[in-house]
Design a protein around this motif. Structure first.
Motif, PDB file in Angstrom:
ATOM      1  N   PRO A 117     -33.811  17.531  20.226  1.00  0.00           N
ATOM      2  CA  PRO A 117     -34.180  19.068  20.645  1.00  0.00           C
ATOM      3  C   PRO A 117     -34.415  19.268  22.101  1.00  0.00           C
ATOM      4  CG  PRO A 117     -35.908  18.150  19.164  1.00  0.00           C
ATOM      5  CD  PRO A 117     -34.834  17.117  19.365  1.00  0.00           C
ATOM      6  N   LEU A 118     -35.102  18.224  22.717  1.00  0.00           N
ATOM      7  CA  LEU A 118     -35.586  18.543  24.072  1.00  0.00           C
ATOM      8  C   LEU A 118     -34.263  18.451  25.141  1.00  0.00           C
ATOM      9  CD1 LEU A 118     -38.448  15.783  24.622  1.00  0.00           C
ATOM     10  CD2 LEU A 118     -38.724  18.187  24.265  1.00  0.00           C
ATOM     11  N   LEU A 119     -33.264  17.700  24.667  1.00  0.00           N
ATOM     12  CA  LEU A 119     -31.767  17.739  25.373  1.00  0.00           C
ATOM     13  C   LEU A 119     -31.123  19.278  25.231  1.00  0.00           C
ATOM     14  CD1 LEU A 119     -30.403  14.365  24.670  1.00  0.00           C
ATOM     15  CD2 LEU A 119     -31.263  15.314  26.839  1.00  0.00           C
ATOM     16  N   ALA A 120     -31.289  19.765  24.072  1.00  0.00           N
ATOM     17  CA  ALA A 120     -30.924  21.034  23.728  1.00  0.00           C
ATOM     18  C   ALA A 120     -31.573  22.036  24.468  1.00  0.00           C
ATOM     19  CB  ALA A 120     -30.969  21.395  22.183  1.00  0.00           C
ATOM     20  N   LEU A 121     -32.911  21.924  24.729  1.00  0.00           N
ATOM     21  CA  LEU A 121     -33.855  22.911  25.457  1.00  0.00           C
ATOM     22  C   LEU A 121     -33.340  22.743  26.972  1.00  0.00           C
ATOM     23  CD1 LEU A 121     -37.357  22.597  23.878  1.00  0.00           C
ATOM     24  CD2 LEU A 121     -36.131  24.897  24.215  1.00  0.00           C
ATOM     25  N   THR A 122     -33.040  21.553  27.357  1.00  0.00           N
ATOM     26  CA  THR A 122     -32.684  21.486  28.700  1.00  0.00           C
ATOM     27  C   THR A 122     -31.186  22.103  29.138  1.00  0.00           C
ATOM     28  OG1 THR A 122     -33.971  19.364  28.906  1.00  0.00           O
ATOM     29  CG2 THR A 122     -32.198  19.540  30.482  1.00  0.00           C
ATOM     30  N   LEU A 123     -30.347  21.902  28.093  1.00  0.00           N
ATOM     31  CA  LEU A 123     -29.051  22.739  28.003  1.00  0.00           C
ATOM     32  C   LEU A 123     -29.302  24.016  28.212  1.00  0.00           C
ATOM     33  CD1 LEU A 123     -25.968  22.807  27.778  1.00  0.00           C
ATOM     34  CD2 LEU A 123     -26.179  22.771  25.443  1.00  0.00           C
ATOM     35  N   MET A 124     -30.006  24.600  27.282  1.00  0.00           N
ATOM     36  CA  MET A 124     -30.142  26.120  27.353  1.00  0.00           C
ATOM     37  C   MET A 124     -31.311  26.567  28.289  1.00  0.00           C
ATOM     38  SD  MET A 124     -27.928  26.481  25.339  1.00  0.00           S
ATOM     39  CE  MET A 124     -28.184  28.205  25.098  1.00  0.00           C
ATOM     40  N   ALA A 125     -32.271  26.099  28.654  1.00  0.00           N
ATOM     41  CA  ALA A 125     -33.473  26.280  29.724  1.00  0.00           C
ATOM     42  C   ALA A 125     -33.987  25.221  30.408  1.00  0.00           C
ATOM     43  CB  ALA A 125     -34.482  27.009  28.888  1.00  0.00           C
ATOM     44  N   GLY A 126     -33.131  24.585  31.250  1.00  0.00           N
ATOM     45  CA  GLY A 126     -33.541  23.375  32.131  1.00  0.00           C
ATOM     46  C   GLY A 126     -34.716  22.919  32.188  1.00  0.00           C
ATOM     47  N   PRO A 127     -35.728  23.669  32.999  1.00  0.00           N
ATOM     48  CA  PRO A 127     -37.012  23.454  33.277  1.00  0.00           C
ATOM     49  C   PRO A 127     -37.843  23.283  31.948  1.00  0.00           C
ATOM     50  CG  PRO A 127     -36.210  25.131  34.749  1.00  0.00           C
ATOM     51  CD  PRO A 127     -35.162  25.003  33.816  1.00  0.00           C
TER      52      PRO A 127
END
Length: 144
Positions: A117-127
């Motif tokens: 999920p952290l990778l998904a967040l990075t894809l969608m909202a990098g910082p």
């Protein structure tokens, strides 16, 4: 399909292959992280070409364009080609950050089920994804 639309699609597909590699990282972490970094480098090359084309063959900067004010950045990105370059810039950097997170996670003690999920967040909202990975890694290191 316009050339800019084609470049947009190609860059997105390359990056999605890199993100897929990171999701599969536990299978062969080193090789899959390198695959994601290769994808990021390929998108960096696309960015370089877009930037060179815009600077050399482009119509010049719009009136008031620059990095010194928010209005200047809005003007800078007001052309479709500039927005494409900005998007490709985000794609390349977010994927590279994701590859670093996938490489760092085992050392930090962040389990892959939490990394996904952290990778998904990075894809969608990098910082946001990076910040939460840094916090998860700090907590995991503190627990050891």
């Amino acid at each position: 399909m316009q050339q800019a639309d084609f470049v947009f699609s190609v860059a997105n597909w390359i990056v999605m292959a890199g993100w897929a590699a990171l999701l599969l990282a536990p299978l062969r972490r080193e090789a899959l992280v390198m695959a994601a970094r290769f994808a990021s480098a390929a998108v960096c090359a696309i960015y370089l070409l877009l930037l060179a084309r815009g600077l050399i063959a482009g119509p010049g900067l719009p009136e008031g364009a620059g990095f010194g004010t928010l209005d200047g950045v809005v003007a800078l990105l007001s052309r479709r080609e500039a927005m494409l370059a900005g998007w490709v810039h985000f794609l390349a950097f977010d994927l590279f950050v994701g590859s670093w997170m996938a490489e760092d996670a085992p050392r930090a003690g962040v389990p892959h089920w939490l990394l996904v999920p952290l990778l998904a967040l990075t894809l969608m909202a990098g910082p946001v994804g990076l910040l939460l990975h840094l916090l998860a890694a700090a907590v995991a290191r503190a627990r050891r």
